[in-house]
Design an enzyme around this catalytic site. Structure first.
Site, PDB file in Angstrom:
ATOM      1  N   ASP A   1       1.062  -0.982   0.303  1.00  0.00           N
ATOM      2  CA  ASP A   1       0.054   0.220   0.363  1.00  0.00           C
ATOM      3  C   ASP A   1       0.928   1.314   0.575  1.00  0.00           C
ATOM      4  O   ASP A   1       2.119   1.238   0.387  1.00  0.00           O
ATOM      5  CB  ASP A   1      -1.189  -0.022   1.322  1.00  0.00           C
TER       6      ASP A   1
ATOM      7  N   HIS B   1       3.995  -1.946   3.205  1.00  0.00           N
ATOM      8  CA  HIS B   1       3.718  -1.368   2.756  1.00  0.00           C
ATOM      9  C   HIS B   1       4.884  -0.684   1.581  1.00  0.00           C
ATOM     10  O   HIS B   1       6.086  -0.769   2.547  1.00  0.00           O
ATOM     11  CB  HIS B   1       4.316   0.629   3.496  1.00  0.00           C
TER      12      HIS B   1
HETATM   13 NI    NI Z   1      -2.402   3.201   3.438  1.00  0.00          NI
END
Ligand code: NI
Length: 467
Positions: free
Chosen positions: A288, A432
């Site tokens: 992400d 991430h």
């Molecule tokens: Ni996020």
């Protein structure tokens, strides 16, 4: 002076007496005449007084006889006007519930209805007033006469006052009109974004060349555009609401069908390539918040390992790094939507949510040539409303079921351990690509998973619904 008849009196004395008689006679005549005149005048005055008295008696008697009917008629007229106004205003008030939000617009109608009902339901009374014609006495001692005092009861008003009924009716008409106008404005404000959503769905679905019947949606959009063109004054709110619902429901249902088609097609293609998550132990690595410079290093690792992944991109980063977004797509990974500015979507209004999602999908399509069909709401913050808005933007909501907490630990070993300890078939692993420590861990994570016979897939191929 003393005189007495004296036949033998001389002629001058007789003449004097005669003069006295004449004078006396004349005086008597004059007095008698005056008395007649006075009597005549008194009689005439009396006749006049009697006539006035009788006229006044007749007038008050007539008033007494007709006043109630007049008051009843005036009240009935007022009541009919008021009842009509209430019947007109009540449905306006009811229909405006949940539609006209401003209490300053709606409350006056509520008050006017309450006042109208109070007056309508008040018991009517006809208060009477006593009218008296005074007695008349003839001021003549010879002809004593008296006309007696006459008393009658007159209805001179109705309670409630007909004027109050009319005024309450006027209030109802005025306030209902204000609410009706506000409701038409509300209906237009509802129809406009729904029309926009319908148009967005038409354009998006046509661009995807999918085999979907778009006729109903096309017709609804055309009709809605005509209604909007006609302006607020011409809008029938009920029709506008029905049209809005058709637009939103049709858009959602077409997108739903399309999203199911996409998933089915991609799973069929994966099975043709030998990957079937109904049988295989599938795991999806998801990244992400990119794309950023670090994403390029991650892409090289994934390429080396020939491992597919899913990237939930922030639109703002896509706009800044379109060539990295393109490289992700070219690497065979799945590119998905993670909003434009990473807000908590449930805290935003509909228009702002749409803007977050659309602008990101557009930026991704511009950069990669592919329109995303998955949305991961930032922080996993999602509710029914955001889900529906996502569907109507052509996006399926996907969260995760394995949180590495890489953003918190910022430690490659911890990230690797989190996956190794929690992974199971169907794991949707949240990481991430904006953290170097995460990118550092990915190579080892892939090795660990393959050692355990896990098959790496893009997140849409996981069979379990992760929502
Ligand atoms: Ni996020």
């Amino acid at each position: 002076m003393s005189t007495s008849p004296d036949p033998g009196a001389p002629a001058p004395a007789r003449r004097r007496r005669a003069r006295w008689w004449w004078l006396g006679g004349t005086l008597v005549l004059l007095l008698t005449g005056a008395a007649f005149v006075a009597a005549e005048l008194e009689h005439r005055a009396w006749v006049e007084a009697v006539a006035e008295y009788e006229a006044e008696v007749a007038r008050v008697t007539e008033e007494a006889e007709t006043s109630r009917a007049r008051a009843e008629e005036a009240y009935a007229d007022g009541l009919a006007t008021l009842t009509g106004a209430i019947d007109q205003a009540r449905p306006v008030y009811r229909a405006s519930e949940d539609q006209v939000a401003d209490p300053a617009v709606r409350d006056p109608l509520d008050d006017a209805l309450a006042e109208g009902r109070r007056l309508r339901d008040a018991e009517v009374a006809y208060p009477v007033e006593t009218r008296t014609v005074e007695a008349v006495t003839r001021p003549n001692p010879f002809f004593a006469e008296e006309l007696p005092a006459v008393t009658v009861e007159v209805v001179d008003a109705a309670q409630p006052d007909p004027a109050a009924l009319e005024s309450a009716a006027t209030d109802l008409v005025t306030t209902a009109d204000t609410v009706a106008t506000a409701r038409r404005e509300w209906a237009v404000a509802e129809l406009r974004p729904a029309t926009d959503e319908g148009r967005y769905a038409l354009t998006g679905l046509r661009a995807q060349d999918a085999d979907l019947g778009l006729g109903t949606l096309d017709d609804a959009v055309t009709e809605a555009e005509a209604v909007l063109d006609a302006g607020v004054d011409a809008v029938d709110p009920d029709e506008a609401v029905a049209l809005r619902d058709t637009l939103l429901e049709t858009s959602a249902s077409l997108w739903r069908t399309r999203l199911d088609q996409i998933t089915a097609e991609r799973r069929a293609a994966a099975r043709a390539d030998g990957v079937d998550c109904r049988v295989d132990q599938c795991v999806a690595l998801t990244f992400d918040d990119g794309p950023v410079a670090e994403t390029e290093r991650l892409l090289r690792i994934l390429e080396r390992k020939d491992a597919p992944a899913t990237f939930f991109m922030v639109g703002d980063n896509v706009a800044k790094n379109p060539q990295i977004a393109r490289a992700v797509a070219d690497g065979g990974h799945l590119v998905a939507n993670h909003s434009w500015s990473h807000p908590q979507l449930t805290t935003l209004g509909d228009a702002a949510v749409r803007e977050e999602l659309r602008s990101t999908s557009e930026a991704i399509a511009d950069a990669t040539g592919t329109t995303p069909f998955l949305l991961r709401p930032p922080y996993g913050d999602v509710d029914g409303r955001v889900r529906t808005l996502a569907t109507r933007t052509g996006l399926d909501v996907m969260t995760w079921n394995l949180d590495t907490l890489d953003w918190q630990t910022r430690d490659a070993k911890e990230t690797r351990r989190a996956v190794r300890q929690q992974v199971e078939p169907g794991s949707n692993v949240l990481m991430h690509d904006i953290h170097a420590t995460t990118v550092d861990a990915v190579g080892k994570i892939i090795k660990d998973l393959r050692d355990e016979d896990y098959v790496l897939v893009t997140a849409d191929l996981l069979v379990e619904d992760e929502d």
